[in-house]
Design a protein around this motif. Structure first.
Motif, short mmCIF file in Angstrom:
data_model
loop_
_atom_site.label_atom_id
_atom_site.label_comp_id
_atom_site.label_asym_id
_atom_site.label_seq_id
_atom_site.Cartn_x
_atom_site.Cartn_y
_atom_site.Cartn_z
N LYS A 332 90.68 58.54 -8.54
CA LYS A 332 91.11 59.54 -7.55
C LYS A 332 90.01 59.68 -6.50
O LYS A 332 89.05 60.42 -6.68
CB LYS A 332 91.37 60.88 -8.24
CG LYS A 332 91.94 61.95 -7.33
CD LYS A 332 92.19 63.24 -8.10
CE LYS A 332 92.90 64.27 -7.26
NZ LYS A 332 92.06 64.84 -6.21
N LYS A 335 90.12 63.16 -0.70
CA LYS A 335 90.79 63.39 0.59
C LYS A 335 91.71 62.25 1.02
O LYS A 335 91.80 61.89 2.19
CB LYS A 335 89.74 63.66 1.70
CG LYS A 335 88.96 64.93 1.47
CD LYS A 335 89.85 66.13 1.70
CE LYS A 335 89.60 67.25 0.74
NZ LYS A 335 90.76 68.10 0.52
N ALA A 337 95.03 61.92 -0.44
CA ALA A 337 96.32 62.25 -1.05
C ALA A 337 96.28 62.05 -2.56
O ALA A 337 97.31 61.99 -3.23
CB ALA A 337 97.48 61.45 -0.45
N GLY A 338 95.09 62.01 -3.09
CA GLY A 338 94.92 61.79 -4.54
C GLY A 338 95.54 62.91 -5.37
O GLY A 338 96.05 62.66 -6.46
N SER A 339 95.53 64.15 -4.88
CA SER A 339 96.09 65.25 -5.68
C SER A 339 97.60 65.09 -5.83
O SER A 339 98.16 65.45 -6.87
CB SER A 339 95.80 66.59 -5.01
OG SER A 339 94.43 66.72 -4.80
N THR A 340 98.23 64.55 -4.81
CA THR A 340 99.68 64.33 -4.92
C THR A 340 99.96 63.22 -5.93
O THR A 340 100.88 63.33 -6.75
CB THR A 340 100.27 64.00 -3.52
OG1 THR A 340 99.81 64.98 -2.60
CG2 THR A 340 101.78 63.99 -3.54
N ARG A 415 92.33 55.62 2.41
CA ARG A 415 92.84 56.22 3.67
C ARG A 415 91.96 55.70 4.80
O ARG A 415 90.78 55.38 4.58
CB ARG A 415 92.72 57.74 3.54
CG ARG A 415 93.20 58.52 4.74
CD ARG A 415 93.14 60.02 4.45
NE ARG A 415 93.59 60.80 5.59
CZ ARG A 415 93.60 62.13 5.61
NH1 ARG A 415 93.20 62.83 4.55
NH2 ARG A 415 94.03 62.78 6.68
N SER A 423 89.08 65.07 7.87
CA SER A 423 89.46 65.98 6.78
C SER A 423 88.22 66.41 5.99
O SER A 423 88.04 67.59 5.68
CB SER A 423 90.45 65.24 5.86
OG SER A 423 90.63 65.92 4.67
N ASN A 527 97.92 69.83 -1.48
CA ASN A 527 96.55 69.87 -1.00
C ASN A 527 96.41 69.56 0.50
O ASN A 527 95.38 69.06 0.93
CB ASN A 527 95.69 68.89 -1.82
CG ASN A 527 94.29 69.40 -2.04
OD1 ASN A 527 94.02 70.58 -1.80
ND2 ASN A 527 93.40 68.53 -2.46
N ARG A 529 96.09 70.54 4.49
CA ARG A 529 95.57 71.64 5.30
C ARG A 529 96.65 72.15 6.23
O ARG A 529 97.58 71.41 6.57
CB ARG A 529 94.38 71.15 6.14
CG ARG A 529 93.12 70.91 5.35
CD ARG A 529 92.07 70.27 6.22
NE ARG A 529 92.51 68.97 6.71
CZ ARG A 529 92.01 68.37 7.80
NH1 ARG A 529 91.08 68.96 8.53
NH2 ARG A 529 92.43 67.18 8.16
N1 LIG Z 1 102.19 62.61 0.35
C1 LIG Z 1 101.14 62.58 1.17
N2 LIG Z 1 101.11 61.72 2.21
C2 LIG Z 1 100.05 61.70 3.05
N3 LIG Z 1 98.98 62.51 2.93
C3 LIG Z 1 98.98 63.40 1.93
C4 LIG Z 1 100.03 63.46 1.00
N4 LIG Z 1 99.72 64.40 0.10
C5 LIG Z 1 98.53 64.92 0.47
N5 LIG Z 1 98.08 64.31 1.57
C6 LIG Z 1 96.83 64.59 2.32
O1 LIG Z 1 95.75 64.22 1.49
C7 LIG Z 1 94.65 65.08 1.77
C8 LIG Z 1 94.17 65.71 0.50
O2 LIG Z 1 93.69 64.67 -0.30
P1 LIG Z 1 93.29 64.87 -1.82
O3 LIG Z 1 94.35 65.59 -2.52
O4 LIG Z 1 92.90 63.55 -2.32
O5 LIG Z 1 92.02 65.81 -1.67
S1 LIG Z 1 90.96 66.18 -2.78
O6 LIG Z 1 89.87 65.22 -2.68
O7 LIG Z 1 91.58 66.17 -4.07
O8 LIG Z 1 90.49 67.54 -2.40
C9 LIG Z 1 95.13 66.09 2.74
O9 LIG Z 1 94.78 65.61 4.01
P2 LIG Z 1 94.23 66.61 5.14
O10 LIG Z 1 95.35 67.59 5.34
O11 LIG Z 1 93.99 65.71 6.32
O12 LIG Z 1 93.00 67.24 4.60
C10 LIG Z 1 96.63 66.06 2.57
O13 LIG Z 1 97.33 66.47 3.71
#
Ligand SMILES: Nc1ncnc2c1ncn2[C@@H]1O[C@H](COP(=O)(O)OS(=O)(=O)O)[C@@H](OP(=O)(O)O)[C@H]1O
Length: 658
Positions: A332, A335, A337-340, A415, A423, A527, A529
């Motif tokens: 993971k 930042k 999209a790892g949480s998704t 990314r 981010s 996750n 913003r």
């Molecule tokens: N499905 C999907 N598609 C594209 N992008 C997505 C998706 N899900 C989460 N995000 C974007 O991923 C950013 C958060 O990343 P992480 O969840 O990996 O963050 S963390 O490290 O766990 O805090 C965060 O980016 P920023 O909004 O630019 O900060 C999310 O908007």
């Protein structure tokens, strides 16, 4: 257990039992026929048929529960010849009972039976893959010569699990020597090079897999282990022997699915290879199997359904062609999209009772390198293994390999470093020394070296962040050949590298690789913003240049990503992405209040409030209240933030732990 059609699991189990009872009757019929033929032969003065030795009544089998499962999934019962003086055994109960029902009633009262069966169920629920299925997959790949050549090599490349190596070692006396050029390729100490020796070994292996097995008679004086396996959707048993040559000789197998989905490797019908000499014992095995089916049925009926039943299913399950993966390593990265993605893994592991390698506390001591002793419950002596490893870490392959099964599927997500930096700047502004020093993002972009000093607190967030998470040095001066070599190493470790900009395509590829269902990979964005700062083209270029290692990485895996899409088929990808979007929309309408994410303060339910950190507002979702409970549980799972879900899984895996 998942429902298939309108039939309940207990109805399916009852049918299985009826089918087994029928088989027992057939066996009895067969036995009497053989007896009659033998008598006729003896009366006619003919030679006794050696293959049809009638059962020796002194070989009354005994059912012995093993204290600990010897080979992981298998297997609680052994049939043995009793020593004199042994008291009543289950087999005696079964064999001397007037009816099957009476025998079952007695078995239900046996405390050891309950203990053993419960332990079996617990182990089986972990979803480990039986060696037989692995081998039969292999056979399938190997026999489909042209088309699956690449797939077979790929299997080797993934690494062979120890149990598979064991199994393969039994295929021929010199087998392990033959395949060593290939198994060597899976060593973390060597680079992957498909040599001519590997090709020769591969051809030999294929020849062995595709040549017919030789039948032989079982030895009635030896033990017949009964190997029993079950999952939420199927149950099976195999009777085998391991005579003096040490090889496993399968005598009889039965595999029944409760629902008709996804058990390709195991959808085998009853095979009676060496029926006559083991007739008596075979009869007993089936009775035991019948009792296991009944027992599991009772258990399953008692336990609440773990999966949703009232959401409309996405589509009729297609004919199974692959085996779902349940050993997974997800790096993971931050930042990206790892949480998704993590939510997908949490849900899948949760619903399938898989074990997670969880951090002792919040994270695996990030930004330190990952080590096994950071994993909750890891036992150095017994070498604990887990099904899933997926939380933030600084990657360290040798340590990861210590606790993850050799057949684990490795994947990660990347990314574009420019938007990632934007981010990261906002999210980690208060914890990165470089970001703190810079008055704003524009200034940081203009003079990064002015603010950034290697090794200062939190500076992994500010320079080649993904390179750092992958376990590499973010401050290495850019040198194309060195960077290329590192990237190739990453490619050899990770079978799939996803791109957050192509999230839906990524989920389709992931689903394909893991042999999962579409519903497993449908997500709501987590996750995110509330707002981001748009970058000018020049700023984008400057951030990519500042993060040159990450940019090289991203460009490289962007190319491999689209090559994978090409192989998958562009049109097919479009269709799958469309289906994914439609299903997401359907779930939005079923689950959520409104179709847009909201600020944390608008979410009343504490357990699904998004974690807030840094300057930005992290958005979440409101789940409708008036839903049928199992549907609501499903919806809540989809929006449960990472840390909360991790705690739920931890509490389940370590009940009673503080
Ligand atoms: N499905 C999907 N598609 C594209 N992008 C997505 C998706 N899900 C989460 N995000 C974007 O991923 C950013 C958060 O990343 P992480 O969840 O990996 O963050 S963390 O490290 O766990 O805090 C965060 O980016 P920023 O909004 O630019 O900060 C999310 O908007």
């Amino acid at each position: 257990m998942e429902e298939s059609g309108g039939e309940s699991s207990i109805e399916q189990l009852t049918q299985q039992l009826a089918a087994l009872t029928q088989t027992v009757q057939d066996l009895q019929g067969g036995y009497h026929q053989v007896q009659n033929q033998l008598q006729a032969l003896t009366a006619a003065g003919g030679p006794p048929a050696s293959a049809a030795t009638p059962p020796d009544p002194s070989l009354n089998p005994v059912l012995t529960p093993l204290s600990a499962p010897k080979w992981g999934l298998r297997f609680p019962f052994f049939l043995e010849n009793p020593s004199p003086g042994l008291t009543v055994s289950w087999s005696n109960v079964v064999l001397s009972s007037v009816t099957f029902q009476v025998a079952m009633t007695s078995l239900y009262d046996d405390p050891k039976r309950a203990e053993t069966a419960e332990a079996t169920l617990r182990t089986l629920q972990r979803g480990k893959r039986p060696v037989e299925e692995y081998v039969s997959d292999f056979r399938r790949y190997a026999s489909d010569t042209e088309r699956n050549e690449a797939a077979l090599k790929h299997q080797f490349r993934l690494g062979l699990s120890n149990s598979l190596k064991d199994e393969l070692a039994h295929v021929g006396t010199y087998f392990s020597k033959i395949i060593s050029p290939i198994t060597d390729l899976t060593s973390s100490l060597k680079s992957f090079h498909w040599s001519s020796e590997a090709q020769l070994a591969f051809d030999e292996l294929k020849r062995r897999f595709t040549t017919a097995p030789i039948l032989r008679h079982p030895d009635p004086s030896l033990t017949f282990p009964v190997e029993v396996d079950a999952s939420k959707s199927a149950i099976g048993a195999v009777l085998s022997q391991r005579p003096v040559d040490g090889m496993v000789h399968r005598a009889q197998g039965s595999f029944k699915t409760f629902a008709d989905r996804k058990l390709c490797g195991g959808c085998r019908t009853m095979r009676l290879l060496q029926l006559l000499p083991i007739l008596w014992k075979g009869l007993f095995v089936l009775l035991v199997l019948g009792f296991v089916v009944q027992f599991l049925g009772k258990r399953l009926q008692e336990s609440p359904p773990q999966t949703f039943t009232l959401l409309p299913p996405f589509s009729t399950p297609s004919t199974p062609t692959c085996q779902p993966s349940s050993h997974i390593v997800f790096l993971k990265t931050h930042k990206t999209a790892g949480s998704t993605v993590l939510n997908v893994l949490h849900r899948y592991g949760d619903r399938n009772s898989l074990t997670f390698a969880l951090p002792q506390k919040y994270q695996f001591n990030y930004p330190s390198f990952f080590k096994v002793d950071m994993v909750k419950g890891y036992d150095e002596v017994n070498k604990t293994t887990y099904d899933l490893l997926c939380h933030h870490m600084r990657f360290n392959l040798p340590e990861v390999r210590k606790l993850m099964p050799a057949d684990s599927f490795y994947f990660t997500i990347l990314r574009d470093p420019a938007t990632l930096a934007e981010s990261s700047f906002s999210y980690y502004h208060s914890v990165s020394s470089a970001f703190k020093k810079a008055p704003n993002l524009t200034e940081f972009i203009a003079h990064p070296t002015h603010y950034y000093k290697p090794g200062e607190n939190g500076n992994q967030f500010a320079h080649n962040f993904q390179w750092f998470d992958l376990g590499l040095d973010p401050d290495t001066p850019f040198n194309e050949s060195l960077v290329r070599a590192e990237v190739r190493k990453i490619e050899r470790t990770f079978q799939l590298v996803l791109l957050s900009e192509y999230f839906d395509e990524s989920m389709v590829l992931l689903k394909e690789e893991l042999c999962w269902d579409l519903d497993d990979v449908v997500t709501f964005k987590l996750n995110a913003r509330e707002a981001s700062t748009p970058l000018e083209e020049r700023e984008t270029e400057m951030l990519r240049a500042w993060n040159a290692l990450d940019w090289y990485l991203y460009v490289y895996f962007n190319r491999t990503f689209w090559e994978k899409v090409e192989r998958f088929g562009r049109e097919r990808m479009d269709t799958e992405v469309r289906k994914l979007k439609e299903r997401r929309q359907e779930l939005v309408e079923i689950c959520l209040e409104g179709s847009n994410p909201v600020r944390a303060n608008e979410i009343k339910e504490k357990s699904i409030k998004p974690f807030q950190f840094g300057q930005e507002k992290i958005m979440g979702w409101v789940v409708k209240m008036d839903l049928e409970p199992s549907t609501r549980a499903w919806c809540v799972q989809m929006v449960t933030p990472e840390l909360r879900y991790k705690d739920i899984l931890g509490a389940r895996q370590f009940p009673g732990a503080v």
